[in-house]
Write an enzyme that holds these catalytic residues in place. Structure first.
Site, PDB file in Angstrom:
ATOM      1  N   ASP A 152       3.409   1.845  -4.605  1.00  0.00           N
ATOM      2  CA  ASP A 152       2.423   2.566  -5.412  1.00  0.00           C
ATOM      3  C   ASP A 152       2.192   1.714  -6.657  1.00  0.00           C
ATOM      4  O   ASP A 152       3.113   1.551  -7.481  1.00  0.00           O
ATOM      5  CB  ASP A 152       2.979   3.946  -5.783  1.00  0.00           C
ATOM      6  CG  ASP A 152       1.976   4.789  -6.561  1.00  0.00           C
ATOM      7  OD1 ASP A 152       0.980   4.219  -7.076  1.00  0.00           O
ATOM      8  OD2 ASP A 152       2.187   6.011  -6.665  1.00  0.00           O
ATOM      9  N   VAL A 153       0.997   1.180  -6.819  1.00  0.00           N
ATOM     10  CA  VAL A 153       0.745   0.283  -7.962  1.00  0.00           C
ATOM     11  C   VAL A 153       0.769   1.034  -9.293  1.00  0.00           C
ATOM     12  O   VAL A 153       0.749   0.411 -10.351  1.00  0.00           O
ATOM     13  CB  VAL A 153      -0.586  -0.507  -7.812  1.00  0.00           C
ATOM     14  CG1 VAL A 153      -0.561  -1.386  -6.575  1.00  0.00           C
ATOM     15  CG2 VAL A 153      -1.794   0.425  -7.832  1.00  0.00           C
ATOM     16  N   THR A 168     -17.155   0.506   4.002  1.00  0.00           N
ATOM     17  CA  THR A 168     -15.753   0.653   4.415  1.00  0.00           C
ATOM     18  C   THR A 168     -15.590   2.070   4.959  1.00  0.00           C
ATOM     19  O   THR A 168     -16.572   2.721   5.297  1.00  0.00           O
ATOM     20  CB  THR A 168     -14.796   0.374   3.226  1.00  0.00           C
ATOM     21  OG1 THR A 168     -15.115   1.253   2.144  1.00  0.00           O
ATOM     22  CG2 THR A 168     -14.909  -1.065   2.743  1.00  0.00           C
ATOM     23  N   LYS A 222     -13.221  -0.748 -13.705  1.00  0.00           N
ATOM     24  CA  LYS A 222     -13.653  -2.037 -13.157  1.00  0.00           C
ATOM     25  C   LYS A 222     -14.108  -2.984 -14.275  1.00  0.00           C
ATOM     26  O   LYS A 222     -13.896  -4.197 -14.187  1.00  0.00           O
ATOM     27  CB  LYS A 222     -14.762  -1.823 -12.123  1.00  0.00           C
ATOM     28  CG  LYS A 222     -14.266  -1.125 -10.864  1.00  0.00           C
ATOM     29  CD  LYS A 222     -13.279  -2.015 -10.130  1.00  0.00           C
ATOM     30  CE  LYS A 222     -12.438  -1.282  -9.134  1.00  0.00           C
ATOM     31  NZ  LYS A 222     -11.477  -2.163  -8.441  1.00  0.00           N
ATOM     32  N   TYR A 249     -14.241   5.197 -12.867  1.00  0.00           N
ATOM     33  CA  TYR A 249     -14.203   4.041 -11.966  1.00  0.00           C
ATOM     34  C   TYR A 249     -14.892   2.839 -12.618  1.00  0.00           C
ATOM     35  O   TYR A 249     -14.350   1.733 -12.628  1.00  0.00           O
ATOM     36  CB  TYR A 249     -14.898   4.415 -10.645  1.00  0.00           C
ATOM     37  CG  TYR A 249     -14.959   3.286  -9.637  1.00  0.00           C
ATOM     38  CD1 TYR A 249     -13.894   3.039  -8.781  1.00  0.00           C
ATOM     39  CD2 TYR A 249     -16.093   2.482  -9.531  1.00  0.00           C
ATOM     40  CE1 TYR A 249     -13.951   2.011  -7.849  1.00  0.00           C
ATOM     41  CE2 TYR A 249     -16.156   1.454  -8.606  1.00  0.00           C
ATOM     42  CZ  TYR A 249     -15.086   1.227  -7.764  1.00  0.00           C
ATOM     43  OH  TYR A 249     -15.144   0.202  -6.838  1.00  0.00           O
ATOM     44  N   ASP A 280       0.862  -1.190   0.000  1.00  0.00           N
ATOM     45  CA  ASP A 280       0.000   0.000   0.000  1.00  0.00           C
ATOM     46  C   ASP A 280       0.892   1.233   0.000  1.00  0.00           C
ATOM     47  O   ASP A 280       2.082   1.145   0.294  1.00  0.00           O
ATOM     48  CB  ASP A 280      -0.925  -0.030   1.237  1.00  0.00           C
ATOM     49  CG  ASP A 280      -2.200   0.783   1.044  1.00  0.00           C
ATOM     50  OD1 ASP A 280      -2.107   1.970   0.693  1.00  0.00           O
ATOM     51  OD2 ASP A 280      -3.294   0.235   1.260  1.00  0.00           O
ATOM     52  N   ASN A 336      -6.330  -5.304  -5.141  1.00  0.00           N
ATOM     53  CA  ASN A 336      -7.450  -4.667  -4.445  1.00  0.00           C
ATOM     54  C   ASN A 336      -7.344  -3.133  -4.408  1.00  0.00           C
ATOM     55  O   ASN A 336      -8.358  -2.452  -4.258  1.00  0.00           O
ATOM     56  CB  ASN A 336      -7.489  -5.232  -3.008  1.00  0.00           C
ATOM     57  CG  ASN A 336      -8.360  -4.442  -2.071  1.00  0.00           C
ATOM     58  OD1 ASN A 336      -9.556  -4.641  -2.000  1.00  0.00           O
ATOM     59  ND2 ASN A 336      -7.752  -3.510  -1.332  1.00  0.00           N
TER      60      ASN A 336
HETATM   61  N1  NAD Z   1     -16.402  -0.535  -0.881  1.00  0.00           N
HETATM   62  C1  NAD Z   1     -17.249  -0.884  -1.846  1.00  0.00           C
HETATM   63  O1  NAD Z   1     -18.472  -0.673  -1.754  1.00  0.00           O
HETATM   64  C2  NAD Z   1     -16.734  -1.571  -3.074  1.00  0.00           C
HETATM   65  C3  NAD Z   1     -17.671  -2.000  -4.041  1.00  0.00           C
HETATM   66  C4  NAD Z   1     -17.219  -2.634  -5.186  1.00  0.00           C
HETATM   67  C5  NAD Z   1     -15.867  -2.836  -5.377  1.00  0.00           C
HETATM   68  N2  NAD Z   1     -14.962  -2.406  -4.437  1.00  0.00           N
HETATM   69  C6  NAD Z   1     -13.539  -2.642  -4.715  1.00  0.00           C
HETATM   70  O2  NAD Z   1     -12.905  -3.208  -3.585  1.00  0.00           O
HETATM   71  C7  NAD Z   1     -11.568  -2.716  -3.480  1.00  0.00           C
HETATM   72  C8  NAD Z   1     -11.335  -2.105  -2.118  1.00  0.00           C
HETATM   73  O3  NAD Z   1     -12.287  -1.068  -1.892  1.00  0.00           O
HETATM   74  P1  NAD Z   1     -12.348  -0.320  -0.471  1.00  0.00           P
HETATM   75  O4  NAD Z   1     -13.702   0.266  -0.366  1.00  0.00           O
HETATM   76  O5  NAD Z   1     -11.857  -1.208   0.605  1.00  0.00           O
HETATM   77  O6  NAD Z   1     -11.305   0.872  -0.722  1.00  0.00           O
HETATM   78  P2  NAD Z   1     -10.609   1.852   0.333  1.00  0.00           P
HETATM   79  O7  NAD Z   1     -10.635   3.207  -0.309  1.00  0.00           O
HETATM   80  O8  NAD Z   1     -11.167   1.682   1.698  1.00  0.00           O
HETATM   81  O9  NAD Z   1      -9.087   1.312   0.353  1.00  0.00           O
HETATM   82  C9  NAD Z   1      -8.294   1.397  -0.791  1.00  0.00           C
HETATM   83  C10 NAD Z   1      -6.841   1.128  -0.393  1.00  0.00           C
HETATM   84  O10 NAD Z   1      -6.056   1.243  -1.598  1.00  0.00           O
HETATM   85  C11 NAD Z   1      -4.884   1.987  -1.281  1.00  0.00           C
HETATM   86  N3  NAD Z   1      -4.347   2.625  -2.487  1.00  0.00           N
HETATM   87  C12 NAD Z   1      -4.874   3.675  -3.189  1.00  0.00           C
HETATM   88  N4  NAD Z   1      -4.063   3.989  -4.216  1.00  0.00           N
HETATM   89  C13 NAD Z   1      -3.032   3.115  -4.185  1.00  0.00           C
HETATM   90  C14 NAD Z   1      -1.875   2.944  -4.980  1.00  0.00           C
HETATM   91  N5  NAD Z   1      -1.619   3.750  -6.023  1.00  0.00           N
HETATM   92  N6  NAD Z   1      -1.013   1.955  -4.660  1.00  0.00           N
HETATM   93  C15 NAD Z   1      -1.241   1.139  -3.608  1.00  0.00           C
HETATM   94  N7  NAD Z   1      -2.312   1.265  -2.803  1.00  0.00           N
HETATM   95  C16 NAD Z   1      -3.189   2.244  -3.089  1.00  0.00           C
HETATM   96  C17 NAD Z   1      -5.345   3.008  -0.237  1.00  0.00           C
HETATM   97  O11 NAD Z   1      -4.252   3.552   0.492  1.00  0.00           O
HETATM   98  C18 NAD Z   1      -6.286   2.158   0.602  1.00  0.00           C
HETATM   99  O12 NAD Z   1      -5.606   1.477   1.639  1.00  0.00           O
HETATM  100  C19 NAD Z   1     -11.393  -1.721  -4.643  1.00  0.00           C
HETATM  101  O13 NAD Z   1     -10.778  -2.368  -5.735  1.00  0.00           O
HETATM  102  C20 NAD Z   1     -12.810  -1.333  -4.975  1.00  0.00           C
HETATM  103  O14 NAD Z   1     -12.960  -0.918  -6.313  1.00  0.00           O
HETATM  104  C21 NAD Z   1     -15.362  -1.784  -3.299  1.00  0.00           C
END
Ligand code: NAD
Length: 269
Positions: free
Chosen positions: A78-79, A210, A179, A175, A49, A105
């Site tokens: 950083d991805v 979240t 996806k 977004y 992360d 993720n």
């Molecule tokens: N929360 C939802 O309702 C939901 C719904 C559908 C899909 N998703 C998917 O699930 C996954 C997680 O979602 P979430 O809600 O837990 O997100 P979140 O925003 O709570 O967490 C995202 C994490 O990614 C990290 N991050 C951001 N940019 C980065 C980078 N360049 N390199 C490395 N790390 C990086 C952030 O620091 C954070 O820890 C995502 O892929 C999201 O698209 C979430």
């Protein structure tokens, strides 16, 4: 031919004992829950992360997992930066000897409809959410194809897509496109690398509670999500983590190129 070999009555289900797993974006939210689940089943987990800060609050994921009595390390990554992604895989293999599971993720958000979406923001979202998955898959598969297969498999990849990769994400163009791309990329990698014993699946969460603020907590958005979800609650990060654990484990046999919905029925309705 019918398989008549006996099924052991005591099965150790979804064991990750000894497996080496990377979870990107595991500082917070769903990634954090995935890292905890994998570690609790015996995996050695690398949390990749930008930060150790937890969006929803609490101690850093690696420390939380250590307190649970399991093993995780943090690797600042950083991805969106190829050299950092390649370094993540190289350091993981140097430390643990192989890479069994990659969970893509990490994501960012910037919800805008087309006419309000600046080009630089379009590219930024795609660079993290889609190209980040491409970079991580490429670096991971370069390593995985060199490894000896275990239970028919050299490595497993699980990508986090979304119900909004399959149907429109209202007013959230980049977004949703990112996806949809992740979902396609999952099928393509599964197809191209099955012959080399790489498994690639996606998990598509519905609305998961979240730590995100902004639009995610807008009462109208939450109310719509509840109305749209037959199972009348928002998802929990651990709902998604359990599905990822299944796909990361050897219990998921002959499953590749699939997208597993974890959405309380959102897409069925
Ligand atoms: N929360 C939802 O309702 C939901 C719904 C559908 C899909 N998703 C998917 O699930 C996954 C997680 O979602 P979430 O809600 O837990 O997100 P979140 O925003 O709570 O967490 C995202 C994490 O990614 C990290 N991050 C951001 N940019 C980065 C980078 N360049 N390199 C490395 N790390 C990086 C952030 O620091 C954070 O820890 C995502 O892929 C999201 O698209 C979430």
């Amino acid at each position: 031919m019918t398989d008549i070999s006996p099924i052991p009555s005591v099965a150790v289900e979804m064991s990750m004992a000894g497996k080496v797993c990377i979870v990107t974006g595991a500082a917070s939210g769903i990634g954090r829950a995935i890292a905890r689940r994998l570690a609790a089943q015996g995996a050695r987990v690398v949390i990749a992360d930008l930060t150790t800060d937890v969006i929803e609050g609490g101690e850093p994921t690696a420390e939380l997992i250590a307190r649970d009595g399991h093993l995780a390390v943090f690797h600042r990554t950083d991805v969106a930066v190829t050299a950092q992604v390649d370094g993540l895989i190289a350091d993981t293999v140097a430390r643990f000897g192989r890479l069994d599971v990659l969970v893509n993720n990490a994501c960012i958000r910037h919800p805008r409809p087309l006419l309000e979406l600046e080009e630089q923001d379009w590219w930024r979202i795609l660079d993290v959410n889609l190209s980040g998955v491409y970079r991580c898959c490429r670096a991971a598969i370069r390593q995985m194809v060199r490894q000896a297969p275990v239970n028919e498999t050299r490595g497993r990849i699980i990508n986090l897509s979304s119900q909004h990769g399959l149907i429109a994400a209202p007013d959230d163009l980049a977004y949703g496109v990112s996806k949809a791309g992740v979902d396609y990329l999952t099928r393509q990698i599964a197809t191209d690398y099955a012959g080399r014993k790489i498994v690639c699946n996606a998990v598509a969460p519905g609305k998961i509670h979240t730590g995100q603020g902004g639009r995610a907590t807008d009462p109208a958005v939450v109310e719509r999500a509840l109305r749209r979800t037959p199972w009348r609650r928002l998802g929990r990060p651990d709902d998604v983590a359990r599905a990822v654990l299944f796909l990361a484990s050897d219990d998921a046999s002959f499953i590749t190129g699939a997208t597993l919905m974890v959405d309380g029925g959102w897409m069925a309705a």
